[in-house]
Enzyme design. Structure first.
Site, PDB file in Angstrom:
ATOM      1  N   LYS A   1      33.668 -11.400  64.152  1.00 54.80           N
ATOM      2  CA  LYS A   1      33.763 -11.174  62.730  1.00 54.80           C
ATOM      3  C   LYS A   1      33.499  -9.784  62.254  1.00 54.80           C
ATOM      4  O   LYS A   1      33.276  -9.580  61.068  1.00 54.80           O
ATOM      5  CB  LYS A   1      32.834 -12.264  62.155  1.00 54.80           C
ATOM      6  CG  LYS A   1      31.411 -12.182  62.426  1.00 54.80           C
ATOM      7  CD  LYS A   1      30.543 -12.813  61.404  1.00 54.80           C
ATOM      8  CE  LYS A   1      29.039 -12.391  61.708  1.00 54.80           C
ATOM      9  NZ  LYS A   1      28.132 -12.663  60.649  1.00 54.80           N
TER      10      LYS A   1
ATOM     11  N   LYS B   1      42.297 -14.229  60.405  1.00 52.03           N
ATOM     12  CA  LYS B   1      42.137 -15.468  59.496  1.00 52.03           C
ATOM     13  C   LYS B   1      43.185 -16.055  59.143  1.00 52.03           C
ATOM     14  O   LYS B   1      43.311 -17.304  58.932  1.00 52.03           O
ATOM     15  CB  LYS B   1      40.862 -15.341  58.446  1.00 52.03           C
ATOM     16  CG  LYS B   1      39.504 -14.983  59.048  1.00 52.03           C
ATOM     17  CD  LYS B   1      38.992 -16.064  59.766  1.00 52.03           C
ATOM     18  CE  LYS B   1      37.546 -15.882  60.645  1.00 52.03           C
ATOM     19  NZ  LYS B   1      37.159 -17.116  61.306  1.00 52.03           N
TER      20      LYS B   1
ATOM     21  N   SER C   1      38.241 -17.582  55.507  1.00 50.01           N
ATOM     22  CA  SER C   1      37.251 -16.361  54.737  1.00 50.01           C
ATOM     23  C   SER C   1      37.880 -16.088  53.200  1.00 50.01           C
ATOM     24  O   SER C   1      39.257 -15.859  53.141  1.00 50.01           O
ATOM     25  CB  SER C   1      37.295 -15.299  55.551  1.00 50.01           C
ATOM     26  OG  SER C   1      36.738 -14.092  54.690  1.00 50.01           O
TER      27      SER C   1
ATOM     28  N   PHE D   1      33.981 -22.606  64.503  1.00 50.47           N
ATOM     29  CA  PHE D   1      33.295 -21.385  64.239  1.00 50.47           C
ATOM     30  C   PHE D   1      33.570 -20.091  64.797  1.00 50.47           C
ATOM     31  O   PHE D   1      33.464 -18.921  64.405  1.00 50.47           O
ATOM     32  CB  PHE D   1      31.669 -21.513  63.673  1.00 50.47           C
ATOM     33  CG  PHE D   1      31.261 -22.424  62.787  1.00 50.47           C
ATOM     34  CD1 PHE D   1      31.346 -22.040  61.460  1.00 50.47           C
ATOM     35  CD2 PHE D   1      30.681 -23.535  63.249  1.00 50.47           C
ATOM     36  CE1 PHE D   1      30.939 -22.931  60.604  1.00 50.47           C
ATOM     37  CE2 PHE D   1      30.363 -24.604  62.155  1.00 50.47           C
ATOM     38  CZ  PHE D   1      30.386 -24.289  60.773  1.00 50.47           C
TER      39      PHE D   1
ATOM     40  N   TYR E   1      25.177 -17.766  63.498  1.00 52.04           N
ATOM     41  CA  TYR E   1      24.696 -18.100  62.106  1.00 52.04           C
ATOM     42  C   TYR E   1      24.969 -19.328  61.191  1.00 52.04           C
ATOM     43  O   TYR E   1      24.216 -20.289  60.910  1.00 52.04           O
ATOM     44  CB  TYR E   1      24.842 -16.647  61.226  1.00 52.04           C
ATOM     45  CG  TYR E   1      24.482 -16.649  59.851  1.00 52.04           C
ATOM     46  CD1 TYR E   1      22.942 -17.308  59.535  1.00 52.04           C
ATOM     47  CD2 TYR E   1      25.092 -16.222  58.848  1.00 52.04           C
ATOM     48  CE1 TYR E   1      22.682 -17.147  58.115  1.00 52.04           C
ATOM     49  CE2 TYR E   1      24.787 -16.110  57.505  1.00 52.04           C
ATOM     50  CZ  TYR E   1      23.379 -16.594  57.121  1.00 52.04           C
ATOM     51  OH  TYR E   1      22.931 -16.340  55.859  1.00 52.04           O
TER      52      TYR E   1
ATOM     53  N   GLY F   1      37.987  -0.151  53.331  1.00 46.08           N
ATOM     54  CA  GLY F   1      38.380  -1.381  53.489  1.00 46.08           C
ATOM     55  C   GLY F   1      37.477  -2.560  52.720  1.00 46.08           C
ATOM     56  O   GLY F   1      38.116  -3.516  52.337  1.00 46.08           O
TER      57      GLY F   1
ATOM     58  N   TYR G   1      40.611  -8.291  61.810  1.00 47.65           N
ATOM     59  CA  TYR G   1      39.661  -9.571  61.665  1.00 47.65           C
ATOM     60  C   TYR G   1      40.458 -10.418  60.623  1.00 47.65           C
ATOM     61  O   TYR G   1      40.476 -11.530  60.673  1.00 47.65           O
ATOM     62  CB  TYR G   1      38.148  -9.135  61.109  1.00 47.65           C
ATOM     63  CG  TYR G   1      37.673 -10.053  60.552  1.00 47.65           C
ATOM     64  CD1 TYR G   1      37.097 -11.208  61.255  1.00 47.65           C
ATOM     65  CD2 TYR G   1      37.668 -10.196  59.165  1.00 47.65           C
ATOM     66  CE1 TYR G   1      36.544 -12.062  60.711  1.00 47.65           C
ATOM     67  CE2 TYR G   1      36.824 -11.312  58.466  1.00 47.65           C
ATOM     68  CZ  TYR G   1      36.339 -12.408  59.175  1.00 47.65           C
ATOM     69  OH  TYR G   1      35.646 -13.375  58.567  1.00 47.65           O
TER      70      TYR G   1
ATOM     71  N   ASN H   1      30.382 -15.006  50.526  1.00 51.09           N
ATOM     72  CA  ASN H   1      29.598 -14.215  51.215  1.00 51.09           C
ATOM     73  C   ASN H   1      28.180 -15.030  51.761  1.00 51.09           C
ATOM     74  O   ASN H   1      27.292 -15.260  50.720  1.00 51.09           O
ATOM     75  CB  ASN H   1      29.181 -12.874  50.854  1.00 51.09           C
ATOM     76  CG  ASN H   1      30.358 -11.974  50.966  1.00 51.09           C
ATOM     77  OD1 ASN H   1      31.251 -12.192  50.353  1.00 51.09           O
ATOM     78  ND2 ASN H   1      29.929 -10.682  51.441  1.00 51.09           N
TER      79      ASN H   1
HETATM   80  C1  UD1 Z   1      33.240  -8.749  55.242  1.00 49.77           C
HETATM   81  C2  UD1 Z   1      34.656  -9.642  55.036  1.00 49.77           C
HETATM   82  C3  UD1 Z   1      34.468 -10.859  55.252  1.00 49.77           C
HETATM   83  C4  UD1 Z   1      33.958 -11.325  56.637  1.00 49.77           C
HETATM   84  C5  UD1 Z   1      32.473 -10.523  56.406  1.00 49.77           C
HETATM   85  C6  UD1 Z   1      31.770 -11.040  57.935  1.00 49.77           C
HETATM   86  C7  UD1 Z   1      36.435  -8.222  53.592  1.00 49.77           C
HETATM   87  C8  UD1 Z   1      36.839  -8.150  52.512  1.00 49.77           C
HETATM   88  N1  UD1 Z   1      35.307  -9.158  53.837  1.00 49.77           N
HETATM   89  O1  UD1 Z   1      32.462  -9.228  54.006  1.00 49.77           O
HETATM   90  O2  UD1 Z   1      35.812 -11.396  55.119  1.00 49.77           O
HETATM   91  O3  UD1 Z   1      33.848 -12.626  56.746  1.00 49.77           O
HETATM   92  O4  UD1 Z   1      32.377  -9.413  56.150  1.00 49.77           O
HETATM   93  O5  UD1 Z   1      31.124 -10.024  58.404  1.00 49.77           O
HETATM   94  O6  UD1 Z   1      36.803  -7.966  54.661  1.00 49.77           O
HETATM   95  N2  UD1 Z   1      26.985  -3.056  51.621  1.00 49.77           N
HETATM   96  C9  UD1 Z   1      26.547  -1.912  51.216  1.00 49.77           C
HETATM   97  N3  UD1 Z   1      25.536  -1.611  52.078  1.00 49.77           N
HETATM   98  C10 UD1 Z   1      25.614  -1.849  53.629  1.00 49.77           C
HETATM   99  C11 UD1 Z   1      26.390  -3.191  53.749  1.00 49.77           C
HETATM  100  C12 UD1 Z   1      27.280  -3.535  52.697  1.00 49.77           C
HETATM  101  O7  UD1 Z   1      26.366  -1.423  50.056  1.00 49.77           O
HETATM  102  O8  UD1 Z   1      24.837  -1.540  54.166  1.00 49.77           O
HETATM  103  C13 UD1 Z   1      27.732  -3.755  50.419  1.00 49.77           C
HETATM  104  C14 UD1 Z   1      29.471  -3.768  50.678  1.00 49.77           C
HETATM  105  O9  UD1 Z   1      30.048  -2.622  50.372  1.00 49.77           O
HETATM  106  C15 UD1 Z   1      29.832  -4.988  50.089  1.00 49.77           C
HETATM  107  C16 UD1 Z   1      28.689  -5.759  50.009  1.00 49.77           C
HETATM  108  O10 UD1 Z   1      27.637  -5.207  50.311  1.00 49.77           O
HETATM  109  O11 UD1 Z   1      30.076  -4.536  48.549  1.00 49.77           O
HETATM  110  C17 UD1 Z   1      28.650  -6.907  51.103  1.00 49.77           C
HETATM  111  O12 UD1 Z   1      29.259  -6.297  52.080  1.00 49.77           O
HETATM  112  P1  UD1 Z   1      29.080  -7.237  53.405  1.00 49.77           P
HETATM  113  O13 UD1 Z   1      27.827  -8.049  53.653  1.00 49.77           O
HETATM  114  O14 UD1 Z   1      29.537  -6.261  54.811  1.00 49.77           O
HETATM  115  O15 UD1 Z   1      30.348  -8.441  53.502  1.00 49.77           O
HETATM  116  P2  UD1 Z   1      31.876  -8.200  52.938  1.00 49.77           P
HETATM  117  O16 UD1 Z   1      32.387  -7.079  53.386  1.00 49.77           O
HETATM  118  O17 UD1 Z   1      31.879  -8.628  51.770  1.00 49.77           O
END
Ligand code: UD1
Length: 344
Positions: free
Chosen positions: A87, A156, A127, A83, A13, A300, A152, A182
């Site tokens: 992940k 990093k 990250s 990259f 990506y 987490g 993971y 993000n």
């Molecule tokens: C996580 C990792 C980040 C990693 C990335 C790659 C942590 C803190 N962060 O980002 O280091 O590079 O994944 O995969 O470990 N959410 C929902 N519903 C969903 C999916 C997500 O509500 O179905 C919410 C999550 O709770 C979060 C936000 O959306 O608050 C973003 O989630 P996500 O896109 O999975 O990224 P991170 O968890 O922030």
């Protein structure tokens, strides 16, 4: 021909968007990717956007002899953007050895080979996960590194330490560590974008697949956090903006403009957005509804994190410029393109 850059994970990506920006800036790109979470069609997409087909080698970076052969086949590689990594946070908890092996051994191989082939520098994909839940927001690069919540995240942190230790021991190259917040969205051409295999774990692919009717509804993980609307807050950054920062970092490193042998930069917008705000923005930007329900917290998850990007702004001269609405619209155009092509 421009300077040669090796992009590991360049069919992925962020890697594919960066390959496009490197080629637009006149670099010659060599992609190494094992296609474990991507597809060779991505190379076609890069070619359609830029008019140039990057060299592509299907190879695992853990294969040291194979990597050595790549450096021999393409002499004069000046820089590496690394990259290639696993992940998925949840999967890393289930399969820690896979994560430690993939993410650490590939870096060790590159650092071993760089002096042998006179490579000037490496840009490493790190990250914001290294900060855990920061005590001070927005978080800047001087914030303490918190114990990782997943294998993971730990990879990093360890990779950052490995690079620091190697350079402080006198290795003849430089490094820039980029801590992404993000990354979301897709190239405006909709020729490349995020294509997770299987059920998406990340918010945006799940959201766009729900808007498309592929998934029934989006689960919002928690509305009882200590945030204004109770849902988690993140710093969502446009993937093309992010890709452009890599080109600037690479220029800086190989032109020897860096102030230190290892530099670290946050790449974010400086704007925190909650999950519920993001859903609203998507609906506003696209006019498409996203069925969603509130469910329990995801184990987490960090409550809230967003970047202080001032160092990248001032030192790299880079700023995230794309608006959230345009970025979400680009993610939706990409999802529509996948439908047109019958992929999803
Ligand atoms: C996580 C990792 C980040 C990693 C990335 C790659 C942590 C803190 N962060 O980002 O280091 O590079 O994944 O995969 O470990 N959410 C929902 N519903 C969903 C999916 C997500 O509500 O179905 C919410 C999550 O709770 C979060 C936000 O959306 O608050 C973003 O989630 P996500 O896109 O999975 O990224 P991170 O968890 O922030």
């Amino acid at each position: 021909m421009g300077k040669r850059i090796l992009v590991t994970g360049g069919a992925g990506y962020i890697g594919s968007h960066t390959a496009v920006e490197l080629q637009n800036a006149g670099y010659e790109v060599i992609i190494v990717d094992n296609l474990s979470n991507s597809n060779e069609n991505v190379i076609d997409g890069i070619e359609r956007i830029t008019g140039v087909r990057p060299a592509f080698e299907r190879l695992d970076c853990n294969d040291k002899e194979g990597m050595q052969a790549v450096f021999t086949k393409y002499p004069g590689i000046e820089g590496i953007i690394h990259f290639a990594a696993s992940k998925a946070v949840g999967e890393s908890v289930q399969k820690p050895l896979l994560y430690y092996r993939n993410n650490l051994v590939s870096l060790l191989n590159l650092l071993d080979l760089m002096p042998q082939f006179d490579v000037k520098g490496i840009v490493f994909s790190s990250s914001c996960t290294v900060y855990g839940q920061p005590d001070i927001l927005p978080v800047d690069e001087s914030a303490p590194i918190k114990p990782a919540l997943s294998p993971y995240g730990n990879t990093k942190q360890i990779c950052e330490e490995i690079i620091n230790d190697t350079i402080h021991a006198g290795a003849p190259f430089r490094a820039i560590l980029l801590r992404y917040f993000n990354p979301i969205g897709a190239h405006p051409s909709a020729e490349i974008g995020e294509l997770p295999l299987g059920v998406p774990q990340n918010l945006i692919p799940y959201l766009t697949q729900t808007a498309m009717g592929i998934r029934k509804e989006l689960s919002v993980f928690g509305n009882d956090y200590n945030t204004p609307d109770g849902s988690c807050i993140r710093d969502y950054i446009n993937v093309v903006d992010l890709a452009k920062a890599h080109v600037i970092a690479m220029n800086r490193m190989i032109e020897r403009k860096a102030a230190d042998n290892v530099e670290v930069f946050n790449l974010g917008t400086g704007r925190g957005v909650s999950v519920l705000e993001l859903i609203n923005s998507f609906e506003r930007a696209t006019g498409v509804a996203v069925p969603h329900k509130i469910v329990g917290r995801r184990e987490g998850d960090i409550e809230q994190v967003w970047a202080n990007p001032e160092r990248a702004n001032n030192v790299l001269g880079w700023t995230a410029v794309e608006s959230l609405d345009d970025t979400l619209a680009s993610a939706w155009r990409w999802q529509e393109k996948l439908r047109e092509r019958g992929i999803m």
